[in-house]
Design a protein around this motif. Structure first.
Motif, PDB file in Angstrom:
ATOM      1  N   GLN A  57       1.339  10.819  13.027  1.00 46.10           N
ATOM      2  CA  GLN A  57       1.190   9.743  14.000  1.00 46.10           C
ATOM      3  C   GLN A  57       2.146   8.619  13.615  1.00 46.10           C
ATOM      4  N   GLY A  58       3.425   8.802  13.963  1.00 42.46           N
ATOM      5  CA  GLY A  58       4.451   7.829  13.596  1.00 42.46           C
ATOM      6  C   GLY A  58       4.660   7.803  12.095  1.00 42.46           C
ATOM      7  N   ASP A  59       4.583   6.606  11.503  1.00 42.16           N
ATOM      8  CA  ASP A  59       4.724   6.471  10.052  1.00 42.16           C
ATOM      9  C   ASP A  59       3.412   6.760   9.329  1.00 42.16           C
ATOM     10  N   TYR A  60       2.393   7.134  10.074  1.00 44.57           N
ATOM     11  CA  TYR A  60       1.085   7.454   9.512  1.00 44.57           C
ATOM     12  C   TYR A  60       0.790   8.941   9.689  1.00 44.57           C
ATOM     13  N   VAL A  61      -0.257   9.401   9.025  1.00 43.09           N
ATOM     14  CA  VAL A  61      -0.799  10.734   9.292  1.00 43.09           C
ATOM     15  C   VAL A  61      -2.307  10.599   9.439  1.00 43.09           C
ATOM     16  N   ARG A  62      -2.888  11.504  10.220  1.00 41.64           N
ATOM     17  CA  ARG A  62      -4.347  11.570  10.315  1.00 41.64           C
ATOM     18  C   ARG A  62      -4.798  12.844   9.611  1.00 41.64           C
ATOM     19  N   ASP A  64       0.801  -1.226   0.000  1.00 43.58           N
ATOM     20  CA  ASP A  64       0.000   0.000   0.000  1.00 43.58           C
ATOM     21  C   ASP A  64       0.834   1.277   0.000  1.00 43.58           C
ATOM     22  N   GLU A  65       2.156   1.169  -0.144  1.00 47.75           N
ATOM     23  CA  GLU A  65       2.975   2.366  -0.008  1.00 47.75           C
ATOM     24  C   GLU A  65       2.889   3.303  -1.212  1.00 47.75           C
ATOM     25  N   TYR A  66       2.275   2.824  -2.305  1.00 51.62           N
ATOM     26  CA  TYR A  66       2.156   3.679  -3.489  1.00 51.62           C
ATOM     27  C   TYR A  66       0.807   4.380  -3.565  1.00 51.62           C
ATOM     28  N   ALA A  67      -0.033   4.231  -2.537  1.00 51.41           N
ATOM     29  CA  ALA A  67      -1.412   4.730  -2.613  1.00 51.41           C
ATOM     30  C   ALA A  67      -1.475   6.235  -2.862  1.00 51.41           C
ATOM     31  N   VAL A  68      -0.655   7.010  -2.147  1.00 49.85           N
ATOM     32  CA  VAL A  68      -0.704   8.466  -2.299  1.00 49.85           C
ATOM     33  C   VAL A  68      -0.394   8.863  -3.734  1.00 49.85           C
ATOM     34  N   GLU A  69       0.700   8.328  -4.275  1.00 53.85           N
ATOM     35  CA  GLU A  69       1.088   8.675  -5.635  1.00 53.85           C
ATOM     36  C   GLU A  69       0.039   8.214  -6.635  1.00 53.85           C
ATOM     37  N   ALA A  70      -0.542   7.032  -6.371  1.00 53.23           N
ATOM     38  CA  ALA A  70      -1.546   6.498  -7.290  1.00 53.23           C
ATOM     39  C   ALA A  70      -2.760   7.401  -7.386  1.00 53.23           C
ATOM     40  N   PHE A  71      -3.255   7.860  -6.257  1.00 53.52           N
ATOM     41  CA  PHE A  71      -4.475   8.659  -6.289  1.00 53.52           C
ATOM     42  C   PHE A  71      -4.220  10.102  -6.696  1.00 53.52           C
ATOM     43  N   GLU A  72      -2.987  10.562  -6.595  1.00 55.40           N
ATOM     44  CA  GLU A  72      -2.670  11.868  -7.152  1.00 55.40           C
ATOM     45  C   GLU A  72      -2.713  11.825  -8.675  1.00 55.40           C
ATOM     46  N   HIS A  75      -9.208  10.662   8.922  1.00 53.90           N
ATOM     47  CA  HIS A  75      -8.824   9.447   8.212  1.00 53.90           C
ATOM     48  C   HIS A  75      -7.340   9.177   8.435  1.00 53.90           C
ATOM     49  N   LEU A  76      -7.004   7.928   8.734  1.00 55.91           N
ATOM     50  CA  LEU A  76      -5.614   7.542   8.945  1.00 55.91           C
ATOM     51  C   LEU A  76      -5.032   7.012   7.643  1.00 55.91           C
ATOM     52  N   VAL A  77      -3.861   7.539   7.269  1.00 55.93           N
ATOM     53  CA  VAL A  77      -3.210   7.151   6.018  1.00 55.93           C
ATOM     54  C   VAL A  77      -1.754   6.814   6.304  1.00 55.93           C
ATOM     55  N   ARG A  78      -1.281   5.739   5.700  1.00 55.78           N
ATOM     56  CA  ARG A  78       0.100   5.317   5.920  1.00 55.78           C
ATOM     57  C   ARG A  78       1.045   6.061   4.985  1.00 55.78           C
ATOM     58  N   VAL A  79       1.501   7.228   5.430  1.00 58.39           N
ATOM     59  CA  VAL A  79       2.482   8.025   4.699  1.00 58.39           C
ATOM     60  C   VAL A  79       3.123   8.979   5.701  1.00 58.39           C
ATOM     61  N   PRO A  80       4.436   9.159   5.683  1.00 57.62           N
ATOM     62  CA  PRO A  80       5.085  10.095   6.612  1.00 57.62           C
ATOM     63  C   PRO A  80       4.652  11.521   6.333  1.00 57.62           C
ATOM     64  N   ILE A  81       4.563  12.340   7.366  1.00 61.03           N
ATOM     65  CA  ILE A  81       4.113  13.715   7.190  1.00 61.03           C
ATOM     66  C   ILE A  81       5.094  14.519   6.327  1.00 61.03           C
ATOM     67  N   GLY A  82       6.390  14.200   6.402  1.00 61.88           N
ATOM     68  CA  GLY A  82       7.365  14.905   5.572  1.00 61.88           C
ATOM     69  C   GLY A  82       7.123  14.681   4.091  1.00 61.88           C
ATOM     70  N   THR A  83       6.755  13.454   3.727  1.00 60.20           N
ATOM     71  CA  THR A  83       6.449  13.138   2.330  1.00 60.20           C
ATOM     72  C   THR A  83       5.234  13.914   1.863  1.00 60.20           C
TER      73      THR A  83
END
Length: 244
Positions: free
Chosen positions: A156-161, A88-96, A170-178
């Protein structure tokens, strides 16, 4: 009645390819189903045939699913895309990239049918996506959250809300810096190591005893967030520029 969709399944693993083709052929909303085991083969099929919906494996030798999707985005009438992957680590890029959906392997038939439903809705609307979305997973169902509705982001750790102006988070698995890097052009700015805010949602800036804070809407309330000293000047300059 909406015409049946033509589909193309692209995956370098033959068992996965065969299963997806079989499941799609069972769906009466799908007409023809083509298959390809590589990005190059997929592009040949797309050049030769009118395809409405493409199921793309993200990680493949040669051209990846994301690279193929970038090529498709330059088509005059691009097909809709559903990404399929074991991770699931590509989800952000995929939906962009305005994907219709993001499926995690192993594929469940009911989840695949939901992807087809979304593609049908997208087809009927006939209106292109005008804003970026981010995928959030809840109870095995991937939903789309419009970035425009997000007031602020909390690490929230390796996630963001993602906290939205209409209330839900909504909780999403992506670092806030990214996310800070990827959403900077959309008006999101870092105010603290734990917070990223949308400039368009800032309702008020307060300064008290040298401490700066911002108020943002979340549902029916206003949430106050402290701005770290090193981010204060940048925030105020950006807000000033936005007001001009």
């Amino acid at each position: 009645m909406t015409a049946a969709l033509s589909a193309l399944v692209v995956d370098d693993e033959q068992p996965v390819l065969d299963e997806l083709v079989w499941l799609l052929e069972r769906d009466d909303r799908i007409g023809t189903v083509r298959a390809a085991r590589s990005g190059a083969e997929a592009l040949r099929v797309l050049d030769e045939s009118d395809i409405d919906l493409v199921f793309l494996d993200v990680a493949m030798p040669g051209l990846s699913g994301l690279e193929i999707a970038r090529v498709l985005s330059r088509f005059r009438s691009p097909p809709r895309v559903v990404f399929v992957t074991a991770h699931d680590e590509y989800a952000v890029e995929a939906f962009e990239m305005n994907a219709v959906d993001y499926l995690l392997k192993p594929i469940r038939e009911e989840r695949l049918r939901e992807s087809v439903r979304r593609a049908c809705v997208d087809s009927e609307s006939a209106a292109p996506a005008t804003e970026d979305s981010i995928a959030v997973e809840l109870g095995g169902v991937t939903r789309f959250v419009s970035r425009r509705t997000v007031s602020y982001v909390e690490a929230q750790g390796d996630y963001v809300r993602l906290h939205t102006a209409d209330g839900p988070s909504h909780l999403v698995r992506v670092p806030i810096g990214t996310l800070a890097d990827e959403w900077a052009d959309a008006g999101f700015v870092r105010i603290h190591r734990s917070h990223l805010v949308s400039l368009s949602h800032v309702r008020e800036v307060r300064v008290n005893s040298g401490r700066c804070s911002v108020l943002l809407p979340v549902g029916d309330d206003l949430v106050e967030l402290v701005v770290a000293r090193r981010h204060t000047r940048t925030l105020r300059e950006l807000l000033h520029e936005r007001a001009l």
